[in-house]
Write a protein that holds these residues in place. Structure first.
Motif, PDB file in Angstrom:
ATOM      1  N   VAL A 229     -12.706  -0.830 -21.526  1.00 54.86           N
ATOM      2  CA  VAL A 229     -11.835  -1.277 -20.429  1.00 54.86           C
ATOM      3  C   VAL A 229     -12.549  -1.095 -19.085  1.00 54.86           C
ATOM      4  CG1 VAL A 229      -9.690  -0.806 -19.186  1.00 54.86           C
ATOM      5  CG2 VAL A 229      -9.687  -0.902 -21.685  1.00 54.86           C
ATOM      6  N   ARG A 230     -13.205   0.037 -18.935  1.00 52.14           N
ATOM      7  CA  ARG A 230     -13.953   0.305 -17.698  1.00 52.14           C
ATOM      8  C   ARG A 230     -15.045  -0.744 -17.490  1.00 52.14           C
ATOM      9  NH1 ARG A 230     -18.592   3.271 -16.594  1.00 52.14           N
ATOM     10  NH2 ARG A 230     -18.686   4.189 -14.508  1.00 52.14           N
ATOM     11  N   TRP A 231     -15.731  -1.113 -18.563  1.00 52.53           N
ATOM     12  CA  TRP A 231     -16.774  -2.141 -18.488  1.00 52.53           C
ATOM     13  C   TRP A 231     -16.180  -3.483 -18.044  1.00 52.53           C
ATOM     14  CZ3 TRP A 231     -17.292  -5.604 -23.095  1.00 52.53           C
ATOM     15  CH2 TRP A 231     -18.207  -6.640 -22.860  1.00 52.53           C
ATOM     16  N   LEU A 232     -15.066  -3.879 -18.652  1.00 49.89           N
ATOM     17  CA  LEU A 232     -14.470  -5.166 -18.330  1.00 49.89           C
ATOM     18  C   LEU A 232     -13.826  -5.186 -16.954  1.00 49.89           C
ATOM     19  CD1 LEU A 232     -12.867  -6.085 -21.780  1.00 49.89           C
ATOM     20  CD2 LEU A 232     -14.841  -7.167 -20.680  1.00 49.89           C
ATOM     21  N   CYS A 233     -13.470  -4.009 -16.451  1.00 48.19           N
ATOM     22  CA  CYS A 233     -12.840  -3.945 -15.127  1.00 48.19           C
ATOM     23  C   CYS A 233     -13.866  -3.861 -13.996  1.00 48.19           C
ATOM     24  CB  CYS A 233     -11.902  -2.740 -15.044  1.00 48.19           C
ATOM     25  SG  CYS A 233     -10.389  -2.935 -16.006  1.00 48.19           S
ATOM     26  N   ALA A 234     -15.156  -3.792 -14.351  1.00 49.31           N
ATOM     27  CA  ALA A 234     -16.190  -3.684 -13.319  1.00 49.31           C
ATOM     28  C   ALA A 234     -16.155  -4.871 -12.373  1.00 49.31           C
ATOM     29  CB  ALA A 234     -17.571  -3.568 -13.974  1.00 49.31           C
ATOM     30  N   GLY A 235     -15.894  -6.065 -12.907  1.00 48.98           N
ATOM     31  CA  GLY A 235     -15.834  -7.254 -12.049  1.00 48.98           C
ATOM     32  C   GLY A 235     -14.437  -7.805 -11.872  1.00 48.98           C
ATOM     33  N   ARG A 236     -13.495  -7.338 -12.697  1.00 48.96           N
ATOM     34  CA  ARG A 236     -12.123  -7.840 -12.658  1.00 48.96           C
ATOM     35  C   ARG A 236     -11.164  -6.662 -12.743  1.00 48.96           C
ATOM     36  NH1 ARG A 236     -11.003 -10.294 -17.310  1.00 48.96           N
ATOM     37  NH2 ARG A 236      -9.183 -11.331 -16.444  1.00 48.96           N
ATOM     38  N   PRO A 237     -10.757  -6.104 -11.594  1.00 47.28           N
ATOM     39  CA  PRO A 237      -9.868  -4.936 -11.601  1.00 47.28           C
ATOM     40  C   PRO A 237      -8.563  -5.210 -12.347  1.00 47.28           C
ATOM     41  CG  PRO A 237     -10.765  -5.321  -9.409  1.00 47.28           C
ATOM     42  CD  PRO A 237     -11.109  -6.526 -10.235  1.00 47.28           C
ATOM     43  N   LEU A 238      -7.936  -4.147 -12.801  1.00 54.03           N
ATOM     44  CA  LEU A 238      -6.671  -4.274 -13.509  1.00 54.03           C
ATOM     45  C   LEU A 238      -5.588  -4.862 -12.613  1.00 54.03           C
ATOM     46  CD1 LEU A 238      -6.496  -0.917 -15.501  1.00 54.03           C
ATOM     47  CD2 LEU A 238      -6.753  -3.207 -16.455  1.00 54.03           C
ATOM     48  N   ARG A 239      -4.752  -5.695 -13.239  1.00 56.60           N
ATOM     49  CA  ARG A 239      -3.600  -6.272 -12.548  1.00 56.60           C
ATOM     50  C   ARG A 239      -2.338  -5.977 -13.343  1.00 56.60           C
ATOM     51  NH1 ARG A 239      -6.089 -12.311 -11.250  1.00 56.60           N
ATOM     52  NH2 ARG A 239      -7.848 -11.607  -9.951  1.00 56.60           N
ATOM     53  N   ALA A 240      -1.205  -6.183 -12.708  1.00 64.47           N
ATOM     54  CA  ALA A 240       0.061  -5.891 -13.381  1.00 64.47           C
ATOM     55  C   ALA A 240       0.210  -6.699 -14.663  1.00 64.47           C
ATOM     56  CB  ALA A 240       1.219  -6.174 -12.431  1.00 64.47           C
TER      57      ALA A 240
ATOM     58  N   LYS B  57      -7.858  -7.710 -21.764  1.00 64.30           N
ATOM     59  CA  LYS B  57      -8.909  -7.984 -20.769  1.00 64.30           C
ATOM     60  C   LYS B  57     -10.012  -8.857 -21.370  1.00 64.30           C
ATOM     61  CE  LYS B  57      -9.404  -6.559 -17.121  1.00 64.30           C
ATOM     62  NZ  LYS B  57      -9.045  -7.140 -15.818  1.00 64.30           N
ATOM     63  N   GLY B  58     -10.378  -8.585 -22.623  1.00 64.10           N
ATOM     64  CA  GLY B  58     -11.441  -9.350 -23.252  1.00 64.10           C
ATOM     65  C   GLY B  58     -11.048 -10.791 -23.538  1.00 64.10           C
ATOM     66  N   VAL B  59      -9.853 -10.990 -24.086  1.00 64.21           N
ATOM     67  CA  VAL B  59      -9.407 -12.332 -24.454  1.00 64.21           C
ATOM     68  C   VAL B  59      -9.187 -13.208 -23.222  1.00 64.21           C
ATOM     69  CG1 VAL B  59      -7.502 -13.604 -25.511  1.00 64.21           C
ATOM     70  CG2 VAL B  59      -8.486 -11.635 -26.680  1.00 64.21           C
ATOM     71  N   SER B  60      -8.785 -12.593 -22.119  1.00 67.63           N
ATOM     72  CA  SER B  60      -8.539 -13.370 -20.897  1.00 67.63           C
ATOM     73  C   SER B  60      -9.820 -13.670 -20.118  1.00 67.63           C
ATOM     74  CB  SER B  60      -7.563 -12.614 -19.986  1.00 67.63           C
ATOM     75  OG  SER B  60      -8.140 -11.407 -19.508  1.00 67.63           O
ATOM     76  N   LEU B  61     -10.939 -13.082 -20.530  1.00 63.43           N
ATOM     77  CA  LEU B  61     -12.187 -13.242 -19.783  1.00 63.43           C
ATOM     78  C   LEU B  61     -12.685 -14.692 -19.718  1.00 63.43           C
ATOM     79  CD1 LEU B  61     -14.380 -11.698 -18.217  1.00 63.43           C
ATOM     80  CD2 LEU B  61     -15.607 -11.401 -20.386  1.00 63.43           C
ATOM     81  N   PRO B  62     -12.650 -15.485 -20.807  1.00 66.36           N
ATOM     82  CA  PRO B  62     -13.151 -16.869 -20.709  1.00 66.36           C
ATOM     83  C   PRO B  62     -12.442 -17.718 -19.671  1.00 66.36           C
ATOM     84  CG  PRO B  62     -12.959 -16.224 -23.002  1.00 66.36           C
ATOM     85  CD  PRO B  62     -12.301 -15.133 -22.198  1.00 66.36           C
TER      86      PRO B  62
ATOM     87  N   THR C 176     -20.607 -18.716 -22.530  1.00 66.17           N
ATOM     88  CA  THR C 176     -20.833 -18.232 -23.890  1.00 66.17           C
ATOM     89  C   THR C 176     -20.617 -16.726 -23.993  1.00 66.17           C
ATOM     90  OG1 THR C 176     -22.464 -19.989 -24.207  1.00 66.17           O
ATOM     91  CG2 THR C 176     -22.469 -18.188 -25.802  1.00 66.17           C
ATOM     92  N   ALA C 177     -21.090 -15.978 -23.004  1.00 61.81           N
ATOM     93  CA  ALA C 177     -20.953 -14.519 -23.034  1.00 61.81           C
ATOM     94  C   ALA C 177     -19.489 -14.103 -23.084  1.00 61.81           C
ATOM     95  CB  ALA C 177     -21.645 -13.902 -21.824  1.00 61.81           C
ATOM     96  N   SER C 178     -18.667 -14.744 -22.276  1.00 63.98           N
ATOM     97  CA  SER C 178     -17.251 -14.385 -22.246  1.00 63.98           C
ATOM     98  C   SER C 178     -16.548 -14.763 -23.546  1.00 63.98           C
ATOM     99  CB  SER C 178     -16.557 -15.042 -21.048  1.00 63.98           C
ATOM    100  OG  SER C 178     -16.633 -16.451 -21.130  1.00 63.98           O
ATOM    101  N   LEU C 179     -16.983 -15.861 -24.198  1.00 67.18           N
ATOM    102  CA  LEU C 179     -16.397 -16.244 -25.483  1.00 67.18           C
ATOM    103  C   LEU C 179     -16.721 -15.217 -26.564  1.00 67.18           C
ATOM    104  CD1 LEU C 179     -17.062 -20.103 -25.509  1.00 67.18           C
ATOM    105  CD2 LEU C 179     -14.852 -18.949 -25.275  1.00 67.18           C
TER     106      LEU C 179
END
Length: 219
Positions: A100-111, A155-160, A166-169
């Protein structure tokens, strides 16, 4: 990537054999440990090939926690001692927090990121509140664990959608498989009826989820 997949799959197939073939039972801990070091090797190779040193350093703590969790759970599956299971559970919890910390590095948590984890916790509480699953005093820990693995999945599924590519997929596929693997753990460890094929499903979704997360650094 195909060479990585072939070598990785060979190790995973040996692990399946250790689950399904009684004669291989004594090799389960060793083979599972090799599989876990394999996803660490794939992560390292992908980072080098993709020149992703910064991302590698962000992902490494989570991968190391998962590796430690694998070893503890391998011993638990072999000897069935509760401290081994609890150690594995908390190692994986730390791993989820690391992802979660890795995925939030560029996209902070939202409600909105909390909706799926909240629904997953309610589902876990509902399933563990009946008579089919026997979790005992572990129920609160399972709820906490479920929240973080579901948050990682969300967080992972919403990344694409936020960062097409390709990386986000690969990240999304890895996060989704990881969640399926952890969901199956409820039935694998706490269900009344379980068989070796449920164990194979749990391992397949987990190890290929880790593979997809690792090879995302190639792109």
């Amino acid at each position: 990537m195909l060479k990585m997949l072939a070598g990785y799959s060979l190790a995973v197939m040996c692990l399946f054999a250790a689950v399904l073939r009684p004669a291989w039972k004594n090799y389960y801990i060793a083979v599972k440990t090799v599989c876990s070091f394999s996803f660490l090797a794939v992560l390292t190779a992908a980072a080098v090939c993709g020149e992703q040193e910064a991302q590698f350093m962000r992902m490494l703590p989570a991968f190391l926690c998962c590796l430690a969790g694998d070893v503890f759970l391998a011993f638990y599956n072999r000897f069935r001692r509760r401290p081994q299971f609890l150690a594995g559970l908390f190692c994986f919890l730390a791993g989820h927090i690391g992802f979660v910390r890795w995925l939030c590095a560029g996209r902070p948590l939202r409600a909105g990121d909390m909706l799926f984890p909240a629904a997953a916790v309610l589902l876990a509480l509902g399933l563990t509140g009946g008579t089919y699953l026997h979790t005992g005093r572990l129920r609160p820990y399972i709820a906490l664990y479920t929240f973080f693995v579901a948050l990682f999945c969300a967080k992972g599924v919403s990344l694409p959608a936020a960062e097409p590519g390709t990386a986000s997929l690969f990240t999304a596929a890895g996060a989704a498989l990881f969640f399926l693997s952890d969901f199956s753990i409820l039935f694998l460890y706490f269900g009344r009826r379980k068989g070796p094929w449920l164990h194979v499903f749990n391992l397949a979704t987990y190890y290929y989820g880790m593979f997809f997360l690792a090879v995302s650094l190639l792109f």
